[in-house]
Design a protein around this motif. Structure first.
Motif, PDB file in Angstrom:
ATOM      1  N   TRP A   1      60.000 -54.881 -90.336  1.00 57.07           N
ATOM      2  CA  TRP A   1      58.677 -54.417 -90.594  1.00 57.07           C
ATOM      3  C   TRP A   1      59.938 -52.981 -90.199  1.00 57.07           C
ATOM      4  CZ3 TRP A   1      54.415 -53.510 -86.292  1.00 57.07           C
ATOM      5  CH2 TRP A   1      53.350 -52.299 -86.892  1.00 57.07           C
TER       6      TRP A   1
ATOM      7  N   GLY B   1      42.547 -49.137 -76.649  1.00 55.47           N
ATOM      8  CA  GLY B   1      43.228 -48.081 -77.855  1.00 55.47           C
ATOM      9  C   GLY B   1      43.672 -48.844 -78.526  1.00 55.47           C
TER      10      GLY B   1
ATOM     11  N   MET C   1      45.804 -52.528 -79.488  1.00 56.30           N
ATOM     12  CA  MET C   1      45.568 -53.989 -79.395  1.00 56.30           C
ATOM     13  C   MET C   1      46.392 -55.267 -79.250  1.00 56.30           C
ATOM     14  SD  MET C   1      42.265 -52.778 -80.263  1.00 56.30           S
ATOM     15  CE  MET C   1      41.592 -51.777 -80.815  1.00 56.30           C
ATOM     16  N   HIS C   2      47.420 -54.783 -78.812  1.00 56.97           N
ATOM     17  CA  HIS C   2      48.992 -55.404 -78.788  1.00 56.97           C
ATOM     18  C   HIS C   2      48.825 -56.145 -77.883  1.00 56.97           C
ATOM     19  CE1 HIS C   2      50.317 -52.219 -81.826  1.00 56.97           C
ATOM     20  NE2 HIS C   2      51.106 -52.782 -81.728  1.00 56.97           N
ATOM     21  N   ASP C   3      48.983 -57.598 -77.534  1.00 55.28           N
ATOM     22  CA  ASP C   3      48.482 -58.248 -76.844  1.00 55.28           C
ATOM     23  C   ASP C   3      49.661 -59.202 -76.751  1.00 55.28           C
ATOM     24  OD1 ASP C   3      48.025 -60.376 -79.059  1.00 55.28           O
ATOM     25  OD2 ASP C   3      46.233 -60.513 -78.302  1.00 55.28           O
TER      26      ASP C   3
ATOM     27  N   GLY D   1      52.815 -59.154 -75.756  1.00 51.31           N
ATOM     28  CA  GLY D   1      53.969 -58.966 -74.535  1.00 51.31           C
ATOM     29  C   GLY D   1      53.142 -59.863 -73.371  1.00 51.31           C
TER      30      GLY D   1
ATOM     31  N   TYR E   1      51.506 -50.296 -75.929  1.00 53.65           N
ATOM     32  CA  TYR E   1      52.605 -50.769 -76.451  1.00 53.65           C
ATOM     33  C   TYR E   1      53.141 -49.298 -77.767  1.00 53.65           C
ATOM     34  CZ  TYR E   1      52.115 -54.502 -73.972  1.00 53.65           C
ATOM     35  OH  TYR E   1      51.624 -55.139 -73.072  1.00 53.65           O
ATOM     36  N   MET E   2      52.209 -48.604 -77.186  1.00 53.30           N
ATOM     37  CA  MET E   2      52.456 -47.218 -78.577  1.00 53.30           C
ATOM     38  C   MET E   2      52.988 -45.983 -77.858  1.00 53.30           C
ATOM     39  SD  MET E   2      50.230 -48.545 -81.651  1.00 53.30           S
ATOM     40  CE  MET E   2      48.701 -48.700 -80.483  1.00 53.30           C
ATOM     41  N   THR E   3      53.271 -44.660 -78.658  1.00 51.72           N
ATOM     42  CA  THR E   3      53.949 -43.786 -77.384  1.00 51.72           C
ATOM     43  C   THR E   3      52.078 -43.256 -77.679  1.00 51.72           C
ATOM     44  OG1 THR E   3      54.041 -43.395 -79.612  1.00 51.72           O
ATOM     45  CG2 THR E   3      56.023 -43.588 -78.328  1.00 51.72           C
TER      46      THR E   3
ATOM     47  N   VAL F   1      56.618 -51.562 -74.900  1.00 52.24           N
ATOM     48  CA  VAL F   1      57.669 -51.616 -75.285  1.00 52.24           C
ATOM     49  C   VAL F   1      58.412 -49.977 -75.385  1.00 52.24           C
ATOM     50  CG1 VAL F   1      57.973 -50.527 -78.694  1.00 52.24           C
ATOM     51  CG2 VAL F   1      58.472 -52.898 -77.205  1.00 52.24           C
TER      52      VAL F   1
ATOM     53  N   ALA G   1      59.167 -60.156 -69.663  1.00 56.50           N
ATOM     54  CA  ALA G   1      58.105 -60.996 -68.574  1.00 56.50           C
ATOM     55  C   ALA G   1      58.705 -61.055 -67.442  1.00 56.50           C
ATOM     56  CB  ALA G   1      57.082 -61.772 -69.419  1.00 56.50           C
TER      57      ALA G   1
END
Ligand code: B12
Length: 214
Positions: free
Chosen positions: A54, A101, A103-105, A107, A151-153, A182, A201
């Motif tokens: 990606w 805000g 949505m990464h799930d 991890g 997971y985002m800056t 991340v 983990a």
């Protein structure tokens, strides 16, 4: 031989082949390969490669969504096995959630699986969790540890606000805070006033055990 199996799982996840991922993970378990290795060298490796593609503009969002779906199928097959490895007494309550805000799930789900296998009673608040919900959950459940994932800056800085709010409400001294995701790091963890950072983990599980003195 086992490396080939891990590579096949990784490839199936990267390519978003969910049914095949499930079958390959099951076959690896039937061949008595260790669940944690299947997880790291197969399923996690596969989504990591999707992320790299990606980043290199060779994959687009729909491709990564398919990879994420395959990852989830692999995790579903592995989950009972990871929980089966649980030994010993309860390690106490661990509340975990992904900040508002975000949505990464994937991890977080992995961290939940390993914490459960280590004997923690995990309360999973899910994704996109507002600050108030974290604070309320700490009041209600009185956990030993609360884990925040971002997971985002653009979402990671909310962790600082949540930790501050726990202090403002007089809750901070009774709960340990762990952060992960991340863009986070040990430095970031120190900066926001967390008690520990989980690189992955396994690291999250080990540090949680250290925090509860186990
Ligand atoms: C899969 C993925 C997605 C999937 C998520 C599917 C799902 N159900 O989770 C989809 C395709 C939906 C997606 C969407 C988006 N994504 Co995305 N995504 C990823 C990707 C490729 C992998 C993340 C992942 O699951 N990794 C695998 C897991 C196992 O690893 P992990 O998350 O690092 O977790 C480990 C550790 O961090 C730690 N850990 C995790 N949580 C916790 C919690 C605690 C308490 C502790 C102690 C430890 C811990 O342990 C985990 C297990 O080892 C990353 C790239 C990357 N390098 O991470 C981008 C990435 C995170 N996404 C990104 C972006 C931009 C987006 C979108 C905004 C894209 C868009 N234009 O819509 C949206 C965001 C939607 C939103 N509001 O959240 C960016 C973020 C950039 C930034 N600003 O920082 C990244 C970095 C990609 C990139 N290089 O640009 N994404």
């Amino acid at each position: 031989m086992s490396d080939e199996k891990y590579q096949a799982i990784s490839k199936a996840v990267t390519e978003g082949e969910d049914i095949q991922t499930g079958e390959l993970v099951k076959a690896a378990l039937d061949a008595s390969l260790p669940p944690l290795e299947i997880l790291q060298k197969g399923v996690v490796d596969g989504i990591t490669k999707a992320g790299e593609l990606w980043k290199a503009n060779q994959y687009f969002l729909p491709d990564v969504i398919l990879s994420a779906d395959a990852f989830k199928v692999g995790m579903e097959v592995l989950d009972p096995e990871l929980k089966n490895t649980q030994t010993g007494p309860s390690r106490g309550k661990y509340i975990i959630g992904v900040v508002e805000g975000d949505m990464h799930d994937l991890g977080k789900s992995l961290v939940v699986a390993l914490l459960t296998s280590a004997g923690f009673e995990v309360v999973d608040l899910g994704i996109d969790v507002p600050m108030d919900k974290f604070v309320e959950a700490v009041k209600t459940h009185q956990p030993t540890i609360v884990g925040l994932g971002a997971y985002m800056t653009t979402t990671m800085l909310i962790m600082k606000d949540i930790i501050k709010e726990l202090s403002n409400q007089g809750l901070r001294n009774n709960v340990k805070v762990m952060v992960g995701g991340v863009p986070t790091s040990q430095e970031f963890s120190d900066e926001v006033g967390a008690d520990a950072w989980g690189r992955d983990a396994l690291d999250a599980m080990q540090k949680a055990l250290t925090l509860v003195g186990g």
